[in-house]
Design a protein around this motif. Sequence first.
Motif, PDB file in Angstrom:
ATOM      1  N   PRO A  55      57.357  66.736  70.448  1.00 15.12           N
ATOM      2  CA  PRO A  55      57.160  66.705  68.995  1.00 15.12           C
ATOM      3  C   PRO A  55      56.940  65.315  68.408  1.00 15.12           C
ATOM      4  CG  PRO A  55      59.493  66.857  69.497  1.00 15.12           C
ATOM      5  CD  PRO A  55      58.775  66.885  70.823  1.00 15.12           C
ATOM      6  N   ASP A  56      57.093  64.271  69.197  1.00 15.41           N
ATOM      7  CA  ASP A  56      57.086  62.926  68.625  1.00 15.41           C
ATOM      8  C   ASP A  56      55.722  62.250  68.615  1.00 15.41           C
ATOM      9  OD1 ASP A  56      59.832  63.125  68.202  1.00 15.41           O
ATOM     10  OD2 ASP A  56      60.285  62.412  70.229  1.00 15.41           O
ATOM     11  N   ARG A  57      54.742  62.859  69.221  1.00 16.82           N
ATOM     12  CA  ARG A  57      53.405  62.263  69.247  1.00 16.82           C
ATOM     13  C   ARG A  57      52.790  62.261  67.850  1.00 16.82           C
ATOM     14  NH1 ARG A  57      51.135  61.619  73.880  1.00 16.82           N
ATOM     15  NH2 ARG A  57      49.050  61.663  72.976  1.00 16.82           N
ATOM     16  N   PRO A  58      51.978  61.251  67.500  1.00 20.14           N
ATOM     17  CA  PRO A  58      51.280  61.282  66.204  1.00 20.14           C
ATOM     18  C   PRO A  58      50.266  62.418  66.167  1.00 20.14           C
ATOM     19  CG  PRO A  58      50.493  59.459  67.558  1.00 20.14           C
ATOM     20  CD  PRO A  58      51.671  60.033  68.273  1.00 20.14           C
ATOM     21  N   ALA A  59      50.212  63.119  65.056  1.00 21.35           N
ATOM     22  CA  ALA A  59      49.303  64.265  64.918  1.00 21.35           C
ATOM     23  C   ALA A  59      48.263  64.033  63.833  1.00 21.35           C
ATOM     24  CB  ALA A  59      50.099  65.538  64.616  1.00 21.35           C
ATOM     25  N   MET A  60      48.695  63.697  62.633  1.00 21.56           N
ATOM     26  CA  MET A  60      47.766  63.546  61.516  1.00 21.56           C
ATOM     27  C   MET A  60      48.066  62.279  60.729  1.00 21.56           C
ATOM     28  SD  MET A  60      47.211  67.435  60.116  1.00 21.56           S
ATOM     29  CE  MET A  60      46.419  68.640  61.203  1.00 21.56           C
ATOM     30  N   ARG A  61      46.998  61.611  60.304  1.00 15.65           N
ATOM     31  CA  ARG A  61      47.094  60.371  59.539  1.00 15.65           C
ATOM     32  C   ARG A  61      46.305  60.550  58.249  1.00 15.65           C
ATOM     33  NH1 ARG A  61      47.751  56.219  63.887  1.00 15.65           N
ATOM     34  NH2 ARG A  61      47.762  57.366  65.854  1.00 15.65           N
ATOM     35  N   ASP A  62      46.828  60.037  57.149  1.00 15.42           N
ATOM     36  CA  ASP A  62      46.084  60.132  55.894  1.00 15.42           C
ATOM     37  C   ASP A  62      45.349  58.815  55.629  1.00 15.42           C
ATOM     38  OD1 ASP A  62      47.913  58.292  54.860  1.00 15.42           O
ATOM     39  OD2 ASP A  62      49.000  59.778  53.677  1.00 15.42           O
ATOM     40  N   LYS A  63      44.694  58.728  54.464  1.00 17.80           N
ATOM     41  CA  LYS A  63      43.855  57.568  54.187  1.00 17.80           C
ATOM     42  C   LYS A  63      44.664  56.281  54.041  1.00 17.80           C
ATOM     43  CE  LYS A  63      43.669  58.469  49.190  1.00 17.80           C
ATOM     44  NZ  LYS A  63      42.754  58.748  48.049  1.00 17.80           N
ATOM     45  N   SER A  64      45.968  56.405  53.751  1.00 17.00           N
ATOM     46  CA  SER A  64      46.801  55.216  53.614  1.00 17.00           C
ATOM     47  C   SER A  64      47.336  54.729  54.953  1.00 17.00           C
ATOM     48  CB  SER A  64      47.980  55.504  52.682  1.00 17.00           C
ATOM     49  OG  SER A  64      48.919  56.368  53.300  1.00 17.00           O
ATOM     50  N   GLY A  65      47.170  55.546  56.001  1.00 21.06           N
ATOM     51  CA  GLY A  65      47.704  55.191  57.306  1.00 21.06           C
ATOM     52  C   GLY A  65      49.032  55.843  57.620  1.00 21.06           C
ATOM     53  N   SER A  66      49.591  56.613  56.668  1.00 20.51           N
ATOM     54  CA  SER A  66      50.836  57.337  56.938  1.00 20.51           C
ATOM     55  C   SER A  66      50.597  58.372  58.036  1.00 20.51           C
ATOM     56  CB  SER A  66      51.341  58.036  55.674  1.00 20.51           C
ATOM     57  OG  SER A  66      51.669  57.081  54.681  1.00 20.51           O
ATOM     58  N   VAL A  67      51.589  58.542  58.904  1.00 21.41           N
ATOM     59  CA  VAL A  67      51.422  59.388  60.079  1.00 21.41           C
ATOM     60  C   VAL A  67      52.445  60.518  60.069  1.00 21.41           C
ATOM     61  CG1 VAL A  67      51.404  59.446  62.605  1.00 21.41           C
ATOM     62  CG2 VAL A  67      50.570  57.410  61.409  1.00 21.41           C
ATOM     63  N   TRP A  68      51.972  61.730  60.350  1.00 15.98           N
ATOM     64  CA  TRP A  68      52.848  62.860  60.622  1.00 15.98           C
ATOM     65  C   TRP A  68      52.887  63.062  62.131  1.00 15.98           C
ATOM     66  CZ3 TRP A  68      50.920  67.343  56.940  1.00 15.98           C
ATOM     67  CH2 TRP A  68      51.119  66.966  55.605  1.00 15.98           C
ATOM     68  N   SER A  69      54.068  63.168  62.696  1.00 15.73           N
ATOM     69  CA  SER A  69      54.187  63.529  64.103  1.00 15.73           C
ATOM     70  C   SER A  69      53.898  65.024  64.255  1.00 15.73           C
ATOM     71  CB  SER A  69      55.584  63.220  64.623  1.00 15.73           C
ATOM     72  OG  SER A  69      56.530  64.115  64.038  1.00 15.73           O
ATOM     73  N   TYR A  70      53.741  65.466  65.491  1.00 18.23           N
ATOM     74  CA  TYR A  70      53.537  66.900  65.720  1.00 18.23           C
ATOM     75  C   TYR A  70      54.738  67.700  65.237  1.00 18.23           C
ATOM     76  CZ  TYR A  70      49.083  66.959  68.176  1.00 18.23           C
ATOM     77  OH  TYR A  70      47.733  66.894  68.476  1.00 18.23           O
ATOM     78  N   GLY A  71      55.940  67.149  65.432  1.00 18.83           N
ATOM     79  CA  GLY A  71      57.122  67.848  64.956  1.00 18.83           C
ATOM     80  C   GLY A  71      57.151  67.950  63.447  1.00 18.83           C
ATOM     81  N   GLU A  72      56.792  66.883  62.752  1.00 21.65           N
ATOM     82  CA  GLU A  72      56.752  66.902  61.288  1.00 21.65           C
ATOM     83  C   GLU A  72      55.668  67.836  60.780  1.00 21.65           C
ATOM     84  OE1 GLU A  72      58.319  62.351  60.351  1.00 21.65           O
ATOM     85  OE2 GLU A  72      56.207  62.710  60.877  1.00 21.65           O
ATOM     86  N   LEU A  73      54.518  67.824  61.445  1.00 19.40           N
ATOM     87  CA  LEU A  73      53.440  68.723  61.053  1.00 19.40           C
ATOM     88  C   LEU A  73      53.875  70.178  61.217  1.00 19.40           C
ATOM     89  CD1 LEU A  73      50.509  69.416  60.286  1.00 19.40           C
ATOM     90  CD2 LEU A  73      49.895  69.088  62.697  1.00 19.40           C
ATOM     91  N   ARG A  74      54.498  70.493  62.348  1.00 15.08           N
ATOM     92  CA  ARG A  74      54.923  71.873  62.566  1.00 15.08           C
ATOM     93  C   ARG A  74      55.933  72.310  61.516  1.00 15.08           C
ATOM     94  NH1 ARG A  74      57.546  73.818  68.219  1.00 15.08           N
ATOM     95  NH2 ARG A  74      59.040  72.170  67.649  1.00 15.08           N
TER      96      ARG A  74
END
Length: 546
Positions: A55-74
Amino acid sequence: MELMPSAHVDTFPRDSLPPAAQWPDLRFGPGVPPYPDRLNCGAELLDATVARWGPDRPAMRDKSGSVWSYGELRERVDRIAHTLTEDLGVVPGNRVLLRGPTTPLLAACWLAVAKAGAVAVTVPAAQRARELATICRIARVRHALCDARSAGELVKAAVPSLRMTPFGGGSPGDLLRLSAKKPPSYDAVATSADDVALIAFTSGTTGPPKGCLHFHRDVLAVADTFSAQVLRPRPDDVFGGSPPLGFTFGLGGLVVFPLRAGASTVLAEWSGPGQLLADVQRQRVSVLFTAPTAYRAMLERIGPYDTSSLRRCVSAGEHLPAALWHSWRAATGLSLINGIGATEMLHIFLAAADDTARPGTTGRPVPGFEARIVAAADDMSRPVPDGSPGLLAVRGPVGCRYLADERQTTYVRDGWNLTGDRYVRDAEGYFTFLGRADDMIVSGGHNIAGPEVEEALLRHPDVLEAAVTGRPDERRGELVVAHVVVRNGVPRSERTADDLREFTKKEIASYKCPREIVFLDALPRTPTGKLQRFRLRSGALQFPRD
């Protein structure tokens, strides 16, 4: 083929499939992995990827560079899925319209709709009220998740019985407020592999837009063919690009493919080639998806930017000239991966990469697909000899299934999908694009149906007749040119042309609006009244403006 028992409570999607005899032949041979009978693409893209990579891998990034991990996305996806089913009344099979700029939150909504067993109808944020109303009517949409910034046109569409839930605006009924109260885990609905997962709308050359029904299995099939075997992404890749998620080119390239590979993706609103280059540099994008128009525009600005992170660049949406392929190679050291796809086929089915690339050609069939050139739509059995031009026919693990539309029999013939493109194949199996067989205009990577633009112009009180064609353009592939007859007393001037352009921008998406307007006394027609488009394309009938 016989369908598996459906998990849908709302049976409209399956009830609206074409008769089995009108389906394309679906091929699941070499290059296509087997899929289980029960399959939920949202769970496969998210839950299965977390199980595989953690779950800790980066999954999605927004235009500001903020990152959701796979766990956070799920967790976000599962909270939204709970909200859909418990608060908003969505049941499996319901269509849910998704509208907004390209953001991680929009992608999370798409995944939540899939996990809830509903059917995603993702539309470009640029679409106007009239277009949205038509899509909602055809797909019988009663639920919508809409970025608060994009709600105006959907409200204006006044879709009967539509329940619209905004997100990102902070209102009491905002999706984020509702979902924050929900549990962080959700058991995905056990949909059938051939339950409809999404309806993607494409413009036709005549009549209303066509809804393309794609199954949960189809979503994975395009990832397991083109992406896995031609693109060949790696888990440490960072995807990025310009196509909106409302187009299947963007949905596949920026959501499905990276998640299937355990990679991450930058989901940012497209605002021009400079911003795209800045994203590549700042977010270290390694896999890029965009159209030839954007690659050409980026070449003019590439000097100050660090693009060394790039390793795979995919071009689709329009013809890729050999000169542009060579220019990009000279500037970056990278070979563009050219390809052609279609909304009806979900994603790319002809492509070439690396040592197999032949500049100026589209490439060869993606593993799992077959393609041939035929002389006419009524004879699929005999391909023309290599070197002879004709119509492109293709088949594979996905194919065209229009939503309750009689035009199914035009696109699918004898089990083959006829894309409407004219091609020629050489002796080594490479396919070269010759042009569209119909009146579709391909401009800046967008398919634009001339009749839709004509209808918008004809709603202006000063327009008596209108005919829209494409004119070749080095930068955009084609420009939309409107040939217009106005009522007596209306000046045929640049001011009138500007007024017509502004009017159409309020009726249809701005990328469909005519770049050039030509005033005529009358449209050229045959004695039987048939419009002679070839005379308009020649430019010989241009009327001198006042």
